[in-house]
Enzyme design. Structure first.
Site, PDB file in Angstrom:
ATOM      1  N   LYS A  18      54.088 -22.516 -27.897  1.00  0.00           N
ATOM      2  CA  LYS A  18      53.472 -23.385 -26.890  1.00  0.00           C
ATOM      3  C   LYS A  18      52.999 -22.572 -25.687  1.00  0.00           C
ATOM      4  CE  LYS A  18      52.925 -27.228 -26.711  1.00  0.00           C
ATOM      5  NZ  LYS A  18      51.758 -28.053 -27.116  1.00  0.00           N
ATOM      6  N   GLU A  68      59.623 -26.076 -21.756  1.00  0.00           N
ATOM      7  CA  GLU A  68      60.377 -25.008 -22.417  1.00  0.00           C
ATOM      8  C   GLU A  68      59.673 -23.659 -22.341  1.00  0.00           C
ATOM      9  OE1 GLU A  68      62.407 -25.896 -26.081  1.00  0.00           O
ATOM     10  OE2 GLU A  68      62.140 -28.044 -25.777  1.00  0.00           O
ATOM     11  N   TYR A 104      59.398 -21.983 -31.058  1.00  0.00           N
ATOM     12  CA  TYR A 104      58.630 -23.147 -30.610  1.00  0.00           C
ATOM     13  C   TYR A 104      58.040 -22.929 -29.225  1.00  0.00           C
ATOM     14  CZ  TYR A 104      57.879 -27.518 -28.122  1.00  0.00           C
ATOM     15  OH  TYR A 104      57.351 -28.497 -27.317  1.00  0.00           O
TER      16      TYR A 104
END
Length: 357
Positions: free
Chosen positions: A169, A135, A165
């Site tokens: 990351k 992602e 999110y």
């Protein structure tokens, strides 16, 4: 080897711990804060092993990290501890910033301090394996947007995260690479596609749909359900991660995918079809499908080129989507007590991630 696994009571982490204890002679130190998504019940099958140790520690607690390194003296770190649910990051991004960025920084510094004090041979053998997500790359062209051969994520794809999110990351990935470049700290990064399989907390699509279907509840589909994901069976991922930490080259990035691009609506319909066979009822499970407002900033397509894993580390997934999904459904049917135990009063499979105007 003696491997420190962070987040080893989580979904992917517990699969890694089980794989290593069952299939190797290595020792595992499982470091986990035990948030809602971490559950020691996922490790009952190996908790009696003399090669398994558990430390309930928050990766944001530097003093405790130093203690764990000095006590257990690991040969490698596999860093999986993270807040990982996109919907939760939309309504509560703070935890994601704290755990995924600040926590990774603390772990890097504790590991680097430990590494600096090793003897030469141990220092050369040590590695820090950071486990991340596809992602961070953002999304790819969708079949209804582009004709011909569609691109895949490669290890050279630029970062373009869409959610709190994935942004957190991406930040942690950058920190790990910076510690290699600046300090010479021996790191490896992997980016994986959507995992599924046993012991998955039921906020995620596949376990949510399985459990809702069995209870006669709605099966919510975001938007039109045409979002595409590359699905990777968690035990295939665990094998890949062990390959990387033992055979991967320092400084490299490896993309790990399942070679299974599916639209979300296809995934849900396939679950319903399997349940129609395994647990038949008067009506078809697909009749419970409902369509709800899409997730804010929802990426439309992810797909990974994992040819580097295949060519350099001789890894390919064993499970097809169909075989892996059937195994997953059969596991949930046989482990209803686990499902009940991991859901406390704070989460009853309600929708998360909506933005209130």
């Amino acid at each position: 080897m003696k491997i420190l696994v962070t987040g080893g009571a989580g979904f992917i982490g517990s699969a890694v711990v089980r794989h290593i204890i069952v299939n190797t002679q290595d020792t595992i130190i499982n470091l986990d804060k035990l948030t809602y998504a971490g559950n020691l019940e996922s490790l009952k099958s190996i908790e009696g092993s003399e090669r398994y140790f558990f430390e309930q520690v928050d990766i944001c607690d530097r003093a405790e990290l130093d203690r764990v390194f000095n006590t257990h003296k690991p040969d490698a770190v596999m860093h999986l501890a993270a807040e990982s649910h996109v919907d939760r990051s939309i309504t509560g991004p703070s935890d994601f910033i704290q755990t995924n960025i600040v926590g990774t920084y603390n772990l890097l510094e504790a590991a680097r301090n430990y590494w600096n004090n090793l003897d030469i041979s141990a220092k050369e053998a040590f590695r820090f394996h950071h486990i991340s997500t596809d992602e961070v790359y953002g999304d790819l062209p969708h079949p209804d947007e582009q004709e011909g051969v569609l691109p895949l994520f490669t290890e050279q794809t630029s970062y373009a995260p869409s959610s709190p999110y994935s942004a957190s990351k991406a930040s942690s990935d950058h920190l790990v690479r910076a510690w290699l470049r600046t300090y010479g700290f021996p790191t490896i990064v992997t980016n994986c596609s959507n995992n599924y399989g046993p012991y998955h907390f039921p906020e995620k699509l596949i376990p949510l749909v399985i459990l809702n279907a069995l209870e006669g509840k709605d099966l919510p589909i975001y938007g039109k359900g045409d979002q595409i994901r590359d699905w990777l069976y968690v035990e295939d991922h665990a094998r890949a991660l062990y390959k990387v930490v033992t055979e991967g080259a320092i400084g490299e990035t490896y993309n790990i995918g399942g070679h299974n691009e599916k639209q979300n609506i296809e995934v849900v319909q396939t679950i319903c079809n399997i349940l129609d066979t395994l647990v038949p009822k008067d009506t078809r499970y697909a009749e419970q499908i409902t369509y709800v407002t899409d997730r804010p900033g929802h990426d439309r397509r992810y797909a990974i080129d994992s040819s580097k894993m295949s060519s350099e580390l001789n890894w390919t997934p064993v499970e097809t989507f169909e075989t892996g999904l059937r195994k997953t459904i059969e596991w949930y049917l046989a482990n209803q007590s686990w499902c009940k135990n991991v859901q406390d009063g704070s989460y009853q499979r309600e929708r998360l991630g909506e933005i209130n105007s």
